[in-house]
Design a protein around this motif. Structure first.
Motif, mmCIF file in Angstrom:
data_model
loop_
_atom_site.group_PDB
_atom_site.id
_atom_site.type_symbol
_atom_site.label_atom_id
_atom_site.label_comp_id
_atom_site.label_asym_id
_atom_site.label_seq_id
_atom_site.Cartn_x
_atom_site.Cartn_y
_atom_site.Cartn_z
ATOM 1 N N ILE A 20 22.076 4.820 -18.008
ATOM 2 C CA ILE A 20 21.494 4.200 -16.824
ATOM 3 C C ILE A 20 22.281 2.933 -16.555
ATOM 4 C CG2 ILE A 20 19.764 2.836 -18.083
ATOM 5 C CD1 ILE A 20 17.916 3.390 -15.639
ATOM 6 N N ASP A 21 22.497 2.640 -15.292
ATOM 7 C CA ASP A 21 23.113 1.364 -14.964
ATOM 8 C C ASP A 21 22.483 0.815 -13.687
ATOM 9 O OD1 ASP A 21 24.187 2.945 -13.011
ATOM 10 O OD2 ASP A 21 26.131 3.130 -13.996
ATOM 11 N N LEU A 22 22.742 -0.451 -13.451
ATOM 12 C CA LEU A 22 22.134 -1.102 -12.292
ATOM 13 C C LEU A 22 22.555 -0.429 -10.990
ATOM 14 C CD1 LEU A 22 22.132 -4.955 -12.746
ATOM 15 C CD2 LEU A 22 20.202 -3.453 -12.302
ATOM 16 N N GLY A 69 23.048 2.623 -10.343
ATOM 17 C CA GLY A 69 22.215 3.786 -10.098
ATOM 18 C C GLY A 69 20.861 3.375 -9.543
ATOM 19 N N LEU A 70 20.326 2.321 -10.114
ATOM 20 C CA LEU A 70 19.026 1.824 -9.685
ATOM 21 C C LEU A 70 19.111 1.296 -8.249
ATOM 22 C CD1 LEU A 70 16.576 1.932 -11.472
ATOM 23 C CD2 LEU A 70 16.880 -0.474 -12.013
ATOM 24 N N PHE A 71 20.189 0.598 -7.962
ATOM 25 C CA PHE A 71 20.387 0.049 -6.611
ATOM 26 C C PHE A 71 20.512 1.171 -5.591
ATOM 27 C CE2 PHE A 71 22.482 -4.085 -8.235
ATOM 28 C CZ PHE A 71 21.243 -4.532 -8.614
ATOM 29 N N LEU A 72 21.259 2.198 -5.973
ATOM 30 C CA LEU A 72 21.474 3.333 -5.087
ATOM 31 C C LEU A 72 20.131 3.984 -4.741
ATOM 32 C CD1 LEU A 72 24.392 3.917 -4.444
ATOM 33 C CD2 LEU A 72 24.284 5.905 -5.930
ATOM 34 N N ALA A 73 19.291 4.109 -5.762
ATOM 35 C CA ALA A 73 17.969 4.716 -5.558
ATOM 36 C C ALA A 73 17.145 3.853 -4.609
ATOM 37 C CB ALA A 73 17.259 4.877 -6.891
ATOM 38 N N MET A 74 17.207 2.546 -4.809
ATOM 39 C CA MET A 74 16.466 1.610 -3.963
ATOM 40 C C MET A 74 16.925 1.748 -2.514
ATOM 41 S SD MET A 74 14.207 -0.703 -3.703
ATOM 42 C CE MET A 74 13.707 -1.770 -5.015
ATOM 43 N N GLN A 75 18.230 1.886 -2.361
ATOM 44 C CA GLN A 75 18.830 2.030 -1.054
ATOM 45 C C GLN A 75 18.313 3.272 -0.328
ATOM 46 O OE1 GLN A 75 20.885 -0.304 -0.222
ATOM 47 N NE2 GLN A 75 20.843 0.555 1.825
ATOM 48 N N GLN A 102 26.965 0.788 -1.712
ATOM 49 C CA GLN A 102 25.811 1.680 -1.596
ATOM 50 C C GLN A 102 26.193 3.151 -1.788
ATOM 51 O OE1 GLN A 102 24.372 0.448 2.193
ATOM 52 N NE2 GLN A 102 23.739 -1.507 1.328
ATOM 53 N N LEU A 129 20.644 10.763 -14.194
ATOM 54 C CA LEU A 129 19.206 10.733 -13.964
ATOM 55 C C LEU A 129 18.934 11.205 -12.551
ATOM 56 C CD1 LEU A 129 18.895 7.328 -15.680
ATOM 57 C CD2 LEU A 129 17.952 9.458 -16.544
ATOM 58 N N LEU A 155 15.008 7.831 -10.651
ATOM 59 C CA LEU A 155 15.560 6.498 -10.380
ATOM 60 C C LEU A 155 14.753 5.766 -9.317
ATOM 61 C CD1 LEU A 155 19.374 7.243 -10.566
ATOM 62 C CD2 LEU A 155 18.090 5.688 -12.037
ATOM 63 N N GLU A 156 14.323 6.508 -8.313
ATOM 64 C CA GLU A 156 13.507 5.882 -7.266
ATOM 65 C C GLU A 156 12.199 5.353 -7.850
ATOM 66 O OE1 GLU A 156 14.961 8.523 -3.405
ATOM 67 O OE2 GLU A 156 12.822 8.377 -3.873
ATOM 68 N N ALA A 177 12.934 2.316 -9.887
ATOM 69 C CA ALA A 177 13.276 1.155 -9.059
ATOM 70 C C ALA A 177 12.012 0.502 -8.504
ATOM 71 C CB ALA A 177 14.204 1.572 -7.916
ATOM 72 N N TRP A 228 11.582 3.222 -21.079
ATOM 73 C CA TRP A 228 11.878 2.273 -20.017
ATOM 74 C C TRP A 228 10.627 1.682 -19.356
ATOM 75 C CZ3 TRP A 228 16.007 6.089 -17.771
ATOM 76 C CH2 TRP A 228 17.187 5.958 -18.539
ATOM 77 N N ASP A 263 19.311 -1.692 -21.777
ATOM 78 C CA ASP A 263 20.140 -0.587 -21.286
ATOM 79 C C ASP A 263 20.866 -0.949 -19.998
ATOM 80 O OD1 ASP A 263 19.328 0.780 -23.449
ATOM 81 O OD2 ASP A 263 18.072 2.240 -22.409
ATOM 82 N N LEU A 264 20.248 -1.839 -19.227
ATOM 83 C CA LEU A 264 20.884 -2.252 -17.970
ATOM 84 C C LEU A 264 21.814 -3.444 -18.190
ATOM 85 C CD1 LEU A 264 17.892 -2.065 -15.472
ATOM 86 C CD2 LEU A 264 19.838 -0.522 -15.591
ATOM 87 N N LEU A 281 16.966 -6.669 -7.504
ATOM 88 C CA LEU A 281 16.434 -5.648 -6.602
ATOM 89 C C LEU A 281 16.047 -6.287 -5.274
ATOM 90 C CD1 LEU A 281 14.351 -3.564 -9.146
ATOM 91 C CD2 LEU A 281 16.301 -2.751 -7.833
ATOM 92 N N GLN A 306 19.005 -6.552 -3.128
ATOM 93 C CA GLN A 306 19.348 -5.279 -2.509
ATOM 94 C C GLN A 306 18.557 -5.081 -1.223
ATOM 95 O OE1 GLN A 306 21.438 -2.574 -3.348
ATOM 96 N NE2 GLN A 306 22.374 -4.279 -4.416
#
Lengths: 270, 201, 201
Positions: A170-172, A174-180, B139, C99, C104-105, C108, C142, C167-168, C180, C183
């Motif tokens: 997992i990396d940030l 990926g998390l950002f992309l999901a948020m987007q 993005q 994942l 992931l959503e 987040a 997590w 992990d992050l 976040l 973003q």
């Protein structure tokens, strides 16, 4: 009225039934907005220059600077007439062209025979820049010609839950992309929704108070994207109401900084 | 070609390969699939023709459907074909992204010159790279920062990601750079030829 | 049943439905698919029997393969057949699984809004959060529960763990939330610029 630049070009600006039209027919009206779109389409001064070179079929390694500079200036003038906000780079380029022009007018120092004058060519740097830029435009066209995931195709990847002993990465990013993606979907949904469920201010006030603790919370965290504009308005009114009742404090350390919200009680205690 | 026409081994291979192709997260090359198969007791002797027969049958099965088995530089992948992309996007309540010229130019420069700073990209394009473009590139997951340049101001250095390679269907970063190199050199030599012929005439 | 046996409408439906089933990340119910189809000019009059005929043909096509069209209460889903799961896992050994988007959503939202209930996450995502996803998140360590919300039903409140931060590669939970936030700000300001540039032209 047709801007002078479009009539003074040597190259035909249209071909009708095989006949190149160099001069615009009188009375032809180009809507200012269309012209504006054309002019704002340039990706900077190098793009405009390479457009002019292409249009006139000039040799990029032997640019006739006088003509190019003149045409460039006409475009700049036109853009200014149309109130198009010009980035500084455009004006810088105009100045550079003028400088090259004047340097070319200077008498050349006597040269030893057979020594090529190329290295002293005042145009050398500009031509180099143009060449590099156009080469990358070619690179961009190549990228554009590829089939790109998301734009031209969608790869099938059935979801399979990994076995328990496999560690997932997992990396940030990926998390950002999901948020987007989430935000994009929310934005689309708010466009599509015809009738929306009303959001009650009293509910919102309760909800906001639940979110707040002694710790300041960014205003952004209280905004629910999926609720769209009405949600934002209701949240805003709820916050004003809570503020009026002196239940919350609002803080902003400097102009345009994040607005922080917290329960008022902690202020009294502090 | 139909499933019934396959040999016993090929028939045993069929579910494995189809499950792989539909669930893999990246394109699968023939070599890669063969290596993985050969490492297993049951499929020690499987060869390329067996794999190809299986792929053929699978392709036939997908006929008329909205997806297709597509070979690329990086390997085989099952993908939704362009005509039905809008339908898939409507399922996800999204629309296919448009890639602007500014974005593609920035990406081409970043890919070719990586690691590269934003200022270096701007020097080549002759115009500033908007924050919006940088955000779009991030993005899409196509570029990421890779430390800072050891010059005053310590600007961020940008590199392209594995996701970009996958999204473009390329096998490696070297391949991407090599291809861009080719495009650029081809362009430059063309210009040179034009120039020389102008001088002669 | 074969593709050739379908009516013209059903044949036109086939690629759309198959593309959906293979790309959706959750089960698709008949009702949902029909609603989506009927909202489109070409498929205004499509009824359940049409959809079923198409699903039948697709099922036939997937015969012998490593995946199957599986109906459940929630709807239809294409899944890897149990017998071939181990083969798919062998792909993961080479490259760890990415994942899923749904996971992931969910993560987040949980990270940004914590402490948060599952229902609140669902409200934001617009779709339900499957038990499978919650289990995966817990398995990875997590998220963890942090008491219950004082509302009727006392739903569990979820927060992210220190392991997620590790992990992050982040130093604190505040930093994660802040990032976040950033973003979201970027997204909103981009939207704003896009909107205003649309107005100009």
């Amino acid at each position: 009225m047709l801007p002078p630049v479009l009539t003074s070009c040597v190259a035909p600006f249209a071909i009708v039934q095989g006949t190149p039209i160099v001069e615009a027919p009188k009375g032809l009206y180009i809507p200012p907005n269309a012209l504006k779109v054309l002019l704002t389409d340039f990706e900077g001064p190098l793009d405009l220059l390479s457009f002019l070179i292409r249009k006139n079929k000039f040799d990029i390694l032997d640019i006739p600077v006088f003509e190019i500079a003149q045409q460039y200036q006409q475009y700049i003038d036109l853009m200014q007439q149309l109130d198009i906000e010009l980035a500084g780079e455009y004006l810088f380029m105009a100045a550079w062209l003028t400088e090259i022009k004047s340097r070319m007018l200077l008498p050349k120092p006597p040269q030893e025979d057979e020594v090529p004058c190329e290295p002293d060519d005042p145009r050398a740097e500009l031509m180099q820049k143009l060449l590099a830029y156009e080469a990358y435009q070619q690179g961009a066209r190549w990228l554009d010609s590829l089939k790109i995931v998301g734009r031209d195709l969608w790869p099938i990847q059935l979801e399979v839950a990994p076995p328990t002993d496999v560690v997932a990465n997992i990396d940030l990013d990926g998390l950002f992309l999901a948020m987007q993606q989430l935000l994009q979907r929310a934005a689309m949904r708010s466009v599509h929704q015809v009738c929306e469920e009303p959001i009650e201010i009293t509910d919102k006030i309760d909800w906001v108070m639940q979110q707040l603790t002694d710790q300041p919370v960014s205003l952004w965290r209280l905004l629910v994207i999926s609720e769209g504009k009405p949600g934002l308005v209701v949240t805003f009114i709820a916050l004003l109401e809570l503020w009026r009742q002196q239940l919350i404090c609002l803080e902003q350390t400097e102009a345009y900084a994040d607005i922080l919200v917290r329960r008022a009680a902690c202020v009294l205690r502090g | 070609m139909r499933f019934e026409g396959l040999t016993t081994t090929q028939q045993a291979l069929y579910p494995v390969v189809t499950a792989w192709l539909l669930s893999a997260q990246q394109p699968l090359s023939e070599t890669y699939m063969l290596r993985l198969l050969n490492s297993h007791q049951d499929f020690k002797k499987v060869k390329a023709p067996d794999l190809n027969a299986v792929l053929d049958v699978f392709q036939t099965c997908l006929a008329h459907s909205g997806v297709a088995l597509v070979p690329s530089d990086a390997g085989y992948r099952v993908e939704v074909v362009k005509d039905y992309l809008d339908w898939v996007y409507s399922l996800f309540e999204q629309s296919p992204p448009k890639l602007s010229r500014a974005l593609l130019e920035t990406l081409a420069i970043m890919a070719h010159r990586q690691p590269v700073t934003r200022a270096e990209v701007e020097a080549i394009r002759g115009v500033s790279v908007s924050t919006q473009i940088m955000n779009q590139l991030k993005q899409h997951g196509w570029v990421k920062s890779a430390g800072v340049k050891q010059v005053p101001g310590h600007p961020t250095l940008w590199v392209t990601t594995d996701k970009l390679l996958q999204d473009l269907g390329l096998s490696s970063k070297e391949r991407l750079i090599e291809q861009l190199d080719q495009q650029i050199n081809h362009f430059l030599s063309d210009k040179q030829t034009q120039h020389s012929s102008n001088l002669i005439h």
